[in-house]
Design an enzyme around this catalytic site. Sequence first.
Site, PDB file in Angstrom:
ATOM      1  N   ASP A 167       6.179  -7.588   1.153  1.00 26.92           N
ATOM      2  CA  ASP A 167       5.630  -6.835   2.277  1.00 26.92           C
ATOM      3  C   ASP A 167       5.239  -7.794   3.384  1.00 26.92           C
ATOM      4  O   ASP A 167       4.999  -8.983   3.143  1.00 26.92           O
ATOM      5  CB  ASP A 167       4.394  -6.043   1.825  1.00 26.92           C
ATOM      6  CG  ASP A 167       4.131  -4.810   2.666  1.00 26.92           C
ATOM      7  OD1 ASP A 167       4.040  -4.940   3.902  1.00 26.92           O
ATOM      8  OD2 ASP A 167       4.005  -3.711   2.099  1.00 26.92           O
ATOM      9  N   ASN A 177      11.858   0.266  -0.276  1.00 26.11           N
ATOM     10  CA  ASN A 177      10.858   1.280   0.046  1.00 26.11           C
ATOM     11  C   ASN A 177      10.285   1.133   1.459  1.00 26.11           C
ATOM     12  O   ASN A 177       9.796   2.104   2.031  1.00 26.11           O
ATOM     13  CB  ASN A 177       9.717   1.183  -0.977  1.00 26.11           C
ATOM     14  CG  ASN A 177       8.522   2.024  -0.602  1.00 26.11           C
ATOM     15  OD1 ASN A 177       8.500   3.234  -0.779  1.00 26.11           O
ATOM     16  ND2 ASN A 177       7.486   1.383  -0.072  1.00 26.11           N
ATOM     17  N   MET A 183       3.059   4.489  -0.885  1.00 26.93           N
ATOM     18  CA  MET A 183       3.999   4.855  -1.934  1.00 26.93           C
ATOM     19  C   MET A 183       4.525   3.631  -2.673  1.00 26.93           C
ATOM     20  O   MET A 183       4.710   3.650  -3.891  1.00 26.93           O
ATOM     21  CB  MET A 183       5.150   5.654  -1.321  1.00 26.93           C
ATOM     22  CG  MET A 183       5.935   6.473  -2.318  1.00 26.93           C
ATOM     23  SD  MET A 183       6.887   7.794  -1.528  1.00 26.93           S
ATOM     24  CE  MET A 183       7.949   6.859  -0.437  1.00 26.93           C
ATOM     25  N   ARG A 229       0.849  -1.191   0.000  1.00 28.58           N
ATOM     26  CA  ARG A 229       0.000   0.000   0.000  1.00 28.58           C
ATOM     27  C   ARG A 229       0.890   1.249   0.000  1.00 28.58           C
ATOM     28  O   ARG A 229       2.107   1.164   0.039  1.00 28.58           O
ATOM     29  CB  ARG A 229      -0.927   0.005   1.208  1.00 28.58           C
ATOM     30  CG  ARG A 229      -0.241   0.033   2.556  1.00 28.58           C
ATOM     31  CD  ARG A 229      -1.245  -0.157   3.687  1.00 28.58           C
ATOM     32  NE  ARG A 229      -0.601  -0.057   4.994  1.00 28.58           N
ATOM     33  CZ  ARG A 229      -1.206  -0.362   6.134  1.00 28.58           C
ATOM     34  NH1 ARG A 229      -2.462  -0.815   6.129  1.00 28.58           N
ATOM     35  NH2 ARG A 229      -0.569  -0.240   7.290  1.00 28.58           N
ATOM     36  N   TYR A 249      14.166   8.348  13.228  1.00 23.93           N
ATOM     37  CA  TYR A 249      13.787   8.419  11.817  1.00 23.93           C
ATOM     38  C   TYR A 249      14.876   9.135  11.017  1.00 23.93           C
ATOM     39  O   TYR A 249      15.358   8.618   9.999  1.00 23.93           O
ATOM     40  CB  TYR A 249      12.451   9.149  11.661  1.00 23.93           C
ATOM     41  CG  TYR A 249      11.962   9.204  10.226  1.00 23.93           C
ATOM     42  CD1 TYR A 249      11.402   8.084   9.629  1.00 23.93           C
ATOM     43  CD2 TYR A 249      12.087  10.367   9.465  1.00 23.93           C
ATOM     44  CE1 TYR A 249      10.975   8.113   8.308  1.00 23.93           C
ATOM     45  CE2 TYR A 249      11.658  10.405   8.149  1.00 23.93           C
ATOM     46  CZ  TYR A 249      11.101   9.279   7.582  1.00 23.93           C
ATOM     47  OH  TYR A 249      10.683   9.312   6.267  1.00 23.93           O
ATOM     48  N   ASP A 295       9.663 -10.079   5.833  1.00 25.48           N
ATOM     49  CA  ASP A 295      10.092  -9.276   6.971  1.00 25.48           C
ATOM     50  C   ASP A 295      11.453  -8.715   6.589  1.00 25.48           C
ATOM     51  O   ASP A 295      12.446  -9.446   6.543  1.00 25.48           O
ATOM     52  CB  ASP A 295      10.191 -10.152   8.233  1.00 25.48           C
ATOM     53  CG  ASP A 295      10.791  -9.418   9.426  1.00 25.48           C
ATOM     54  OD1 ASP A 295      11.183  -8.235   9.286  1.00 25.48           O
ATOM     55  OD2 ASP A 295      10.877 -10.018  10.514  1.00 25.48           O
ATOM     56  N   VAL A 296      11.509  -7.429   6.293  1.00 25.83           N
ATOM     57  CA  VAL A 296      12.734  -6.833   5.739  1.00 25.83           C
ATOM     58  C   VAL A 296      13.899  -6.829   6.713  1.00 25.83           C
ATOM     59  O   VAL A 296      15.039  -6.563   6.322  1.00 25.83           O
ATOM     60  CB  VAL A 296      12.482  -5.406   5.211  1.00 25.83           C
ATOM     61  CG1 VAL A 296      11.582  -5.422   3.996  1.00 25.83           C
ATOM     62  CG2 VAL A 296      11.935  -4.495   6.310  1.00 25.83           C
ATOM     63  N   LYS A 348      17.473   7.581   8.140  1.00 26.95           N
ATOM     64  CA  LYS A 348      17.421   8.062   6.763  1.00 26.95           C
ATOM     65  C   LYS A 348      18.752   8.674   6.320  1.00 26.95           C
ATOM     66  O   LYS A 348      19.107   8.587   5.136  1.00 26.95           O
ATOM     67  CB  LYS A 348      16.276   9.053   6.596  1.00 26.95           C
ATOM     68  CG  LYS A 348      14.889   8.415   6.757  1.00 26.95           C
ATOM     69  CD  LYS A 348      14.675   7.257   5.780  1.00 26.95           C
ATOM     70  CE  LYS A 348      13.253   6.715   5.828  1.00 26.95           C
ATOM     71  NZ  LYS A 348      13.044   5.615   4.856  1.00 26.95           N
ATOM     72  N   THR A 356       0.387   9.869   1.833  1.00 38.66           N
ATOM     73  CA  THR A 356       0.251   8.421   1.995  1.00 38.66           C
ATOM     74  C   THR A 356      -0.589   8.127   3.236  1.00 38.66           C
ATOM     75  O   THR A 356      -0.687   8.965   4.141  1.00 38.66           O
ATOM     76  CB  THR A 356       1.628   7.748   2.165  1.00 38.66           C
ATOM     77  OG1 THR A 356       2.233   8.237   3.384  1.00 38.66           O
ATOM     78  CG2 THR A 356       2.540   8.051   0.991  1.00 38.66           C
TER      79      THR A 356
END
Length: 244
Positions: free
Chosen positions: A37, A87, A18, A16, A150, A60-61, A154, A185
């Site tokens: 995902d 992503n 982006m 879902r 965060y 699971d990334v 990044k 989003t």
Amino acid sequence: MNRLENKVAIITGAARGMGAAHARLFVEEGAKVVIADILEEDGKKLAEELGENVIFVKLDVTNEANWKEAVAEAEKAFGPVDVLVNNAGITMNKPIEETTEEDYRRIININQVSVFLGIKSIIPSMKQVENGSIINISSINGLVGGAVGYTDSKFAVRGLTKSAALSLSKYGIRVNSVHPGVIETPMLMHGDAKEAIKEFSKHIPLQRVAKPEEVSKTVLFLASSDSSYSTGSEFVIDGGLTAQ
């Protein structure tokens, strides 16, 4: 115009938001897409909607074994992987004094470690194609300060992108980072936050937030041969926010 004709792409966090916008555009441009995902129901539904050139793989990334399985599933379905879009990510907005170690490690694992694992896991597959492209979704908070955890994660994605670009150039694999600003989003535009974002948009030079599809067009550019001489670079999509 099929800019990704017969290309195989894995997009994380694509069930879902982006990521889903990226998947839709990639399919329109001729790619075979793996929606990777943890959201199984949403991911399967989108894959079914997008047709025979799309599969869903639960991923699971933060788990290296899961990554290896996802790449193997992609190769089994479509062949070696040409494009990886890292992503998947989460946000967190707590003062540093209220942030627990568990909070911090969670966001670092999902936003930063996952990108390392994705890059590492995709290399053997991508070595089999002529022009691989890895696209890491960072943020404008990978360029300027913001929420603890965060922002840290990044900035790390930005640095990892450059290191990986240098390391993988010998294989013809390009690695670039994308730095979105405020994007419309579900993760962002919910509850009370929606009104706050609308108010904040008045301070953006273009006077609005971006649609996910506007980010997807830059991701498409980086996935395609149109960006064949771009690697280790940062692509900012923020309506002029960081230019102020």
